[in-house]
Design an enzyme around this catalytic site. Structure first.
Site, PDB file in Angstrom:
ATOM      1  N   ARG A 195       0.803  -1.231   0.000  1.00 35.71           N
ATOM      2  CA  ARG A 195       0.000   0.000   0.000  1.00 35.71           C
ATOM      3  C   ARG A 195       0.833   1.277   0.000  1.00 35.71           C
ATOM      4  O   ARG A 195       0.479   2.252  -0.652  1.00 35.71           O
ATOM      5  CB  ARG A 195      -0.953  -0.007   1.203  1.00 35.71           C
ATOM      6  CG  ARG A 195      -2.064  -1.007   1.023  1.00 35.71           C
ATOM      7  CD  ARG A 195      -2.944  -1.126   2.245  1.00 35.71           C
ATOM      8  NE  ARG A 195      -4.038  -2.049   1.972  1.00 35.71           N
ATOM      9  CZ  ARG A 195      -4.903  -2.446   2.880  1.00 35.71           C
ATOM     10  NH1 ARG A 195      -4.795  -2.029   4.127  1.00 35.71           N
ATOM     11  NH2 ARG A 195      -5.880  -3.277   2.559  1.00 35.71           N
TER      12      ARG A 195
ATOM     13  N   SER B  22      -4.782  -7.199   8.950  1.00 36.55           N
ATOM     14  CA  SER B  22      -5.343  -6.558  10.150  1.00 36.55           C
ATOM     15  C   SER B  22      -6.436  -7.403  10.784  1.00 36.55           C
ATOM     16  O   SER B  22      -6.462  -7.570  12.007  1.00 36.55           O
ATOM     17  CB  SER B  22      -5.866  -5.153   9.842  1.00 36.55           C
ATOM     18  OG  SER B  22      -6.848  -5.200   8.845  1.00 36.55           O
TER      19      SER B  22
END
EC number: 1.3.5.1
Length: 596
Positions: A290, A407
């Site tokens: 990212r 996550s």
């Protein structure tokens, strides 16, 4: 001051603060082990921000091709830009397959392959054969609503195991004595009463502080309340300079378009119609990590190749995918794009821009979820009675940059590990140690002072100043000049907090007071974020310095520890990164230049 308030006292074995994925997994895990468990949450559990997680949860199941948890570990270490602790990363990746099967057993409705196996999609930075092979299909998905599916399932399990919920209770501060945590004080928004929860173990599962920024994919409830409480308790926060910008927030709205959209074949283009990621990450292209994609997009826009009237964003194309794939695998994205961008994804591209998404930093913990501090030469001294998990914590498995779909995995793996550790340490119904009246008095005094604040600045006004400053001064690209200026500005904004005005003095559903308490938490974390960033003179993961463009392992392969002293000054310290593994089942990943 305590006599001026109706304070209700409770005693539990454990109290979990926060009812997202990590909090619920921890809470019912503890209840399952026979511990009398309370869960305090400022909003209804299924409204917690885990519900917004879209793309999936990673685990090397190998349902869609060969995979291995060691490859997953390698990718996570590389993704972290070698700031992740390799013992904790090993623990997470090794336990991932069992965590997914456990979720399936609890009832998470994962999408399926034609053979009936859990469907897995490619995600950024996930590869095979230690980065030498093709992209790994490792991210287990429930369409594009994976967080929603997991959160509802975990809530059902919490009810099954008789966790006692205190819903719409706002946690004010930790009860600390002699360096130990003895409980937490909370405010019941519904009737205005204050509650003192005594516990042998308090678990902070309060999420990130994304709302310190002006544009974020986070809900407005993501105000880092656990981190704020930790700072006020004199505890340091770790690696706060590392803030992840998700590449694909909807332009002007900030709503998230999952990385799963690119995992299913979506791609980014600039004003020339060029798939520009091929220049920045020739192998991974649109599925680079990212931080790499967000920087590439920012460079394209800076150099005049942005799209739209102001040339200030890029396009994400999904319109080449069949309507059947969009309907079955990305139904929520199609709806979100229609509502927030006015776009029919089957016919036109989605306007996107990097948007604040995740905080890699947080309360330092070990892989059992226990909060740790630096005590002399011992970098891992446990704070008795206190745990932190999820985005509120820094284990650190994400290091300088989190890989997408790690996550949700972090939440369930460390939620479970915290429950197992608590069961090992606590004997059910054991007596509580006494607390001093002044410990409670100090917390109530602070609450009362904020409630009766009668200055000149409105909470919303001060919050907006902080958010705009963070957005402009601690963004995708950073320089010393901009960071130093930002540090000064945030310090000044924070000092303005003592001049806030609370118009509503009531105790029942006082949103003005809630927002003031949340702002206090945000300001402390914004302050340590910008000072930590100004001090780190290198580029690593999400922390990209234009004046120090290279990673500097010799001087900066270390975790930042940041705290605020009584004078309001930021104090920085450092500790080494764990470069050794937990077991001999896998070898440590030595640092190399990070290329996708």
């Amino acid at each position: 001051m305590t006599k001026a308030y109706n304070i209700i006292h409770h005693k539990f074995d454990v109290v979990v603060v926060g009812a997202g994925g990590a909090g619920l997994r921890s809470a019912f895990g503890m209840a399952k082990e026979g511990l009398n468990t309370a869960c305090i949450t400022k909003l209804f559990p299924t409204r917690s921000h885990t519900v917004a997680a879209q793309g999936g949860i990673s685990a090397a199941l190998g349902n869609m091709g060969e995979d291995d948890w060691r490859w997953h570990m390698y990718d996570t270490v590389k993704g972290s830009d070698w700031l992740g602790d390799q013992d904790a990363i090993e623990y997470m990746c090794k336990n991932a397959p069992d965590a997914i099967l456990e979720l399936e057993h609890y009832g998470v409705p994962f999408s399926r392959t034609e053979e009936g196996k859990i469907y897995q999609r490619p995600f950024g930075g996930m590869t095979t054969e230690y980065g030498k092979g093709k992209a790994a299909q490792r991210t287990c998905a429930a369409a594009d609503r994976t967080g929603h599916a997991i959160l509802h399932t975990l809530y059902q399990q919490s009810l099954k195991h008789k966790v006692q919920f205190f819903v719409e209770y706002f946690a004010i501060d930790l009860l600390m004595e002699d360096g130990e945590c003895r409980g937490v004080v909370a405010w019941n928004l519904d009737d205005g009463s204050l509650h003192c929860f005594r516990a042998h173990n308090v678990v902070l599962a309060t999420g990130g502080y994304g709302r310190a920024y002006f544009s974020a994919t986070s809900a407005h409830t993501c105000t880092g309340d656990g981190g704020g409480m930790a700072i006020r308790a004199g505890l340091p926060l770790q690696d706060m300079e590392f803030v992840q910008f998700h590449p694909t927030g909807i332009y002007s709205a900030g709503c998230l378009i999952t990385e799963g959209a690119r995992g299913e074949g979506g791609y980014l283009v600039n004003a020339n119609g060029e798939r520009f990621m091929e220049r920045y990450a020739p192998a991974a292209k649109d599925l680079a990590s990212r931080d790499v994609v967000s920087r590439a997009m920012t460079i394209e826009i800076r150099e005049g190749r942005g799209v739209g009237e102001h040339k200030d964003h890029v396009f994400l194309h999904l319109n080449h995918l069949s309507p059947e794939i969009l309907h079955s695998r990305l139904p929520g994205i199609s709806e979100t794009a229609k509502i927030f961008a006015g776009v029919d994804v089957t016919k036109e591209p989605i306007p996107v821009l990097p948007t604040v998404h995740y905080n890699m930093g947080g309360i330092p913990t070990n892989y059992h979820g226990q909060v740790i501090i630096k005590d002399g030469k011992n970098h891992n001294s446990v704070v008795k009675g206190l745990m932190a998990i999820g985005e509120a914590a820094c284990v650190s498995v994400h290091g300088a940059n989190r890989l997408g779909s790690n996550s949700l995995l972090d939440l369930v793996v460390f939620g479970r590990s915290s429950a197992l550790k608590a069961a090992e340490l606590i004997k059910p119904a054991s007596p509580h140690r006494s607390i001093k009246e002044e410990s409670l008095e100090k917390i109530i005094n602070r609450f009362d002072k904020v409630r009766h604040a009668n200055g000149n600045i409105l909470v919303a006004e001060l919050r907006l100043k902080m958010q705009r400053t963070m957005q402009s001064h601690a963004s995708v690209f950073r320089t010393q000049e901009v960071l130093d200026e930002g540090a000064g500005m945030i310090s000044e904004i924070r000092s303005g907090y003592k001049d806030i005005k609370i118009n509503d003095k009531s105790l029942i559903w006082n949103s003005d007071l809630v927002e003031a308490l949340e702002l206090d938490n945000l300001l402390d974390q914004a302050l340590v974020t910008v000072y930590s960033a100004a001090a780190r003179k290198e580029s690593r993961g999400a922390h990209a310095r234009e004046d120090y463009p290279d990673r500097n392992d010799e001087d900066w392969m270390k975790h930042t520890l940041s705290s605020i002293d009584e004078a309001g000054k930021v104090v920085l310290d450092y500790k080494p990164v764990t470069l050794t593994t937990l077991t001999d089942e896998v070898t440590a990943v030595p640092p190399v230049k990070r290329v996708y």
